[in-house]
Scaffold this motif. Structure first.
Motif, PDB file in Angstrom:
ATOM      1  N   VAL A 173      -7.665  -3.009   7.220  1.00 32.94           N
ATOM      2  CA  VAL A 173      -8.305  -3.737   8.326  1.00 32.94           C
ATOM      3  C   VAL A 173      -8.126  -5.252   8.161  1.00 32.94           C
ATOM      4  CG1 VAL A 173     -10.544  -4.235   9.412  1.00 32.94           C
ATOM      5  CG2 VAL A 173      -9.955  -1.888   8.794  1.00 32.94           C
ATOM      6  N   ALA A 174      -8.006  -5.704   6.893  1.00 33.55           N
ATOM      7  CA  ALA A 174      -7.863  -7.153   6.640  1.00 33.55           C
ATOM      8  C   ALA A 174      -6.420  -7.635   6.795  1.00 33.55           C
ATOM      9  CB  ALA A 174      -8.350  -7.456   5.225  1.00 33.55           C
ATOM     10  N   SER A 175      -5.465  -6.704   6.901  1.00 31.90           N
ATOM     11  CA  SER A 175      -4.053  -7.085   6.739  1.00 31.90           C
ATOM     12  C   SER A 175      -3.326  -7.358   8.049  1.00 31.90           C
ATOM     13  CB  SER A 175      -3.299  -5.954   6.018  1.00 31.90           C
ATOM     14  OG  SER A 175      -3.987  -5.625   4.844  1.00 31.90           O
ATOM     15  N   HIS A 176      -2.384  -8.319   7.969  1.00 25.54           N
ATOM     16  CA  HIS A 176      -1.489  -8.556   9.099  1.00 25.54           C
ATOM     17  C   HIS A 176      -0.227  -7.718   8.973  1.00 25.54           C
ATOM     18  CE1 HIS A 176      -3.718 -12.485   8.681  1.00 25.54           C
ATOM     19  NE2 HIS A 176      -3.994 -12.127   9.922  1.00 25.54           N
ATOM     20  N   TRP A 177       0.244  -7.607   7.756  1.00 32.34           N
ATOM     21  CA  TRP A 177       1.528  -6.954   7.525  1.00 32.34           C
ATOM     22  C   TRP A 177       1.384  -5.969   6.368  1.00 32.34           C
ATOM     23  CZ3 TRP A 177       5.971  -8.090  10.408  1.00 32.34           C
ATOM     24  CH2 TRP A 177       7.137  -7.416  10.015  1.00 32.34           C
ATOM     25  N   ILE A 178       2.026  -4.805   6.489  1.00 31.73           N
ATOM     26  CA  ILE A 178       1.939  -3.803   5.425  1.00 31.73           C
ATOM     27  C   ILE A 178       3.327  -3.576   4.835  1.00 31.73           C
ATOM     28  CG2 ILE A 178       1.135  -1.473   4.806  1.00 31.73           C
ATOM     29  CD1 ILE A 178      -1.058  -3.024   6.163  1.00 31.73           C
ATOM     30  N   ILE A 179       3.410  -3.645   3.527  1.00 34.17           N
ATOM     31  CA  ILE A 179       4.637  -3.222   2.834  1.00 34.17           C
ATOM     32  C   ILE A 179       4.311  -1.910   2.141  1.00 34.17           C
ATOM     33  CG2 ILE A 179       6.270  -3.752   0.981  1.00 34.17           C
ATOM     34  CD1 ILE A 179       5.769  -6.710   1.506  1.00 34.17           C
ATOM     35  N   ILE A 180       5.121  -0.906   2.411  1.00 41.61           N
ATOM     36  CA  ILE A 180       4.867   0.418   1.829  1.00 41.61           C
ATOM     37  C   ILE A 180       5.985   0.735   0.828  1.00 41.61           C
ATOM     38  CG2 ILE A 180       4.436   2.862   2.351  1.00 41.61           C
ATOM     39  CD1 ILE A 180       3.973   1.914   5.302  1.00 41.61           C
ATOM     40  N   PRO A 181       5.750   0.453  -0.441  1.00 41.59           N
ATOM     41  CA  PRO A 181       6.778   0.810  -1.416  1.00 41.59           C
ATOM     42  C   PRO A 181       6.792   2.330  -1.597  1.00 41.59           C
ATOM     43  CG  PRO A 181       5.124  -0.662  -2.382  1.00 41.59           C
ATOM     44  CD  PRO A 181       4.579  -0.129  -1.103  1.00 41.59           C
ATOM     45  N   ILE A 207      -1.886 -11.570  -0.873  1.00 42.92           N
ATOM     46  CA  ILE A 207      -1.280 -10.243  -1.058  1.00 42.92           C
ATOM     47  C   ILE A 207      -2.331  -9.312  -1.649  1.00 42.92           C
ATOM     48  CG2 ILE A 207       0.515  -8.946  -2.287  1.00 42.92           C
ATOM     49  CD1 ILE A 207       2.205 -11.509  -2.239  1.00 42.92           C
ATOM     50  N   LEU A 208      -2.532  -8.179  -0.996  1.00 42.32           N
ATOM     51  CA  LEU A 208      -3.500  -7.201  -1.480  1.00 42.32           C
ATOM     52  C   LEU A 208      -2.752  -6.088  -2.206  1.00 42.32           C
ATOM     53  CD1 LEU A 208      -5.669  -6.872   1.782  1.00 42.32           C
ATOM     54  CD2 LEU A 208      -5.993  -8.467  -0.131  1.00 42.32           C
ATOM     55  N   ASP A 209      -3.093  -5.881  -3.472  1.00 41.24           N
ATOM     56  CA  ASP A 209      -2.497  -4.777  -4.228  1.00 41.24           C
ATOM     57  C   ASP A 209      -3.526  -3.651  -4.235  1.00 41.24           C
ATOM     58  OD1 ASP A 209      -0.871  -3.242  -5.842  1.00 41.24           O
ATOM     59  OD2 ASP A 209      -1.570  -4.184  -7.701  1.00 41.24           O
ATOM     60  N   THR A 210      -3.251  -2.615  -3.469  1.00 45.17           N
ATOM     61  CA  THR A 210      -4.269  -1.578  -3.265  1.00 45.17           C
ATOM     62  C   THR A 210      -4.145  -0.445  -4.289  1.00 45.17           C
ATOM     63  OG1 THR A 210      -2.822  -0.510  -1.678  1.00 45.17           O
ATOM     64  CG2 THR A 210      -4.498  -1.972  -0.795  1.00 45.17           C
ATOM     65  N   ALA A 222       0.808  -1.225   0.000  1.00 41.75           N
ATOM     66  CA  ALA A 222       0.000   0.000   0.000  1.00 41.75           C
ATOM     67  C   ALA A 222       0.834   1.265   0.000  1.00 41.75           C
ATOM     68  CB  ALA A 222      -0.906   0.005   1.229  1.00 41.75           C
ATOM     69  N   ASN A 223       0.400   2.212  -0.780  1.00 38.76           N
ATOM     70  CA  ASN A 223       0.874   3.595  -0.691  1.00 38.76           C
ATOM     71  C   ASN A 223      -0.134   4.411  -1.479  1.00 38.76           C
ATOM     72  OD1 ASN A 223       2.103   6.104  -0.857  1.00 38.76           O
ATOM     73  ND2 ASN A 223       4.169   5.244  -1.015  1.00 38.76           N
TER      74      ASN A 223
END
Lengths: 259, 120
Positions: free
Chosen positions: A133-141, A117-120, A8-9
């Motif tokens: 709200v659904a996520s355990h871990w967030i990667i912020i590119p 993996i959620l691609d937002t 997400a970003n």
């Protein structure tokens, strides 16, 4: 248990889809059962994998079809929920729901995947919050320019709001900032990386080098593992007998997270 | 007593990349400064040095002669140039038989000296 990772970003063009697809395929090659959910109406997850854009997201969230019926096989061990322009209608529909922030969490509940993996999308809409709200871990590119780095602050603010909201009762297991399009020949890149590290410390993970091959791969509908497994974007930097950065490094770190 | 160790607040791999990048920056800056300094030094040391395009055969003859006579090639060229210029100034040598119209916008003429080169 399924680990849900959100890429997400709110800023666009920072490498979210490339990261989601490369990480997803990397994990599947490592033997994990992976699902990538494309929450962006641009439908670029399917495109990047050489598949047709479909209304999978619409069928999952609006027509409430079960996950296993909507998921399409992209590669061995790798399925996707594709999206297309109907994704716009999904956002509007979800806005009308009472428990809209839980809509993705509910739709993914009981999945048999190891990792989702959620691609937002690059916006702050209701789907964006539901994905958090659904996520355990967030990667912020993030690209290393001032506006993209500001986008990091925005997403962190959104995450804080999600955690503070009593309705959601949600705590993230962790998050990391992933510098992308890293060009070590420019002074601005160095300055921004230093500022990012000064502000967020160990949350900043080693960067993904800028790599023309990554753009070419999407054009051919191939992942980086298929098109250019020896490229800098996969292997990162090598110096003094060490290797750092690149998607291989990210893959190793995420595997530690989901173990 | 246990020795206290300061904790790192940066990911070790990120720190490595940043350190490597700083080293590269310092290295390339000092390389550039060194090269510029060397160029300046060379220019001061050899103010008479020039780069000229010569027909390969002519160049070979000059170097062969220099080798045979055990004289520096530069001095052979200087002698021949001085002699050629003296002959040109006195009218013993004229350019006209060698002149050809130039296709370059920068020059009007070129000199075709192939007849001289072949008259060994």
């Amino acid at each position: 248990m399924t680990t849900i990772i959100n890429v997400a970003n709110q800023k666009g063009g920072v490498g979210k889809t490339t990261t989601a697809v490369t990480l997803g395929h990397g994990l599947s090659l490592a033997g994990r059962r992976v699902l990538i959910v494309d929450l962006d109406p641009q439908g670029h997850v399917a495109f990047a994998l050489g598949m047709k854009k479909t209304n999978g997201l619409y069928r999952l969230l609006v027509e409430s079809e079960p996950l296993h019926k909507v998921a399409e096989v992209a590669r061995p061990n790798l399925d996707i929920i594709a999206s297309d322009k109907t994704g716009e209608a999904v956002g509007r529909y979800v806005t009308t729901l009472n428990f809209r922030e839980l809509v993705i969490k509910k739709a993914l509940k009981g999945s048999t995947y190891d990792v989702i993996i959620l691609d937002t999308p690059p916006s702050l809409g209701v789907l964006h919050v539901a994905a958090l709200v659904a996520s355990h871990w967030i990667i912020i590119p993030t690209k290393l320019d001032a506006m993209a780095v500001d986008g990091v602050n925005e997403i962190l603010r959104s995450m804080a709001e999600v955690e503070q909201s009593e309705d959601n009762n949600h705590k993230f297991e962790g998050y990391s900032i992933l510098p992308t399009f890293f060009d070590r020949t420019t002074k601005e890149t160095t300055t921004q990386l230093r500022d990012l590290v000064n502000a967020f410390g160990k949350i900043v993970w080693p960067p993904i080098p800028q790599d023309t091959k990554a753009r070419e791969a999407a054009a051919f509908g191939k992942t980086l593992w298929e098109y250019c497994p020896d490229s800098p974007s996969i292997k990162g930097y090598q110096f003094n007998g060490k290797r750092a950065g690149g998607y291989l490094d990210l893959l190793d770190r995420i595997q530690e997270v989901i173990q | 007593m246990t020795e206290l160790k300061r904790q790192s607040i940066i990911d070790p791999a990120v720190r490595d990349i940043m350190t490597n990048q700083e080293e590269r920056t310092v290295g390339s800056k000092s390389d550039r400064a060194k090269k510029a300094k060397e160029r300046k030094k060379a220019a001061n040391r050899l103010p008479g040095r020039v780069n000229l395009d010569l027909p390969l055969e002519l160049k070979k003859r000059v170097f062969d002669l220099a080798e045979a006579e055990r004289i520096p090639a530069s001095q052979i060229v200087a002698l021949l140039l001085a002699d050629g210029l003296r002959r040109l100034e006195s009218g013993d040598l004229i350019l006209d038989p060698y002149r050809r119209p130039s296709g370059s916008p920068r020059y009007d003429w070129t000199l075709d000296i192939s007849s001289l080169e072949n008259s060994e």
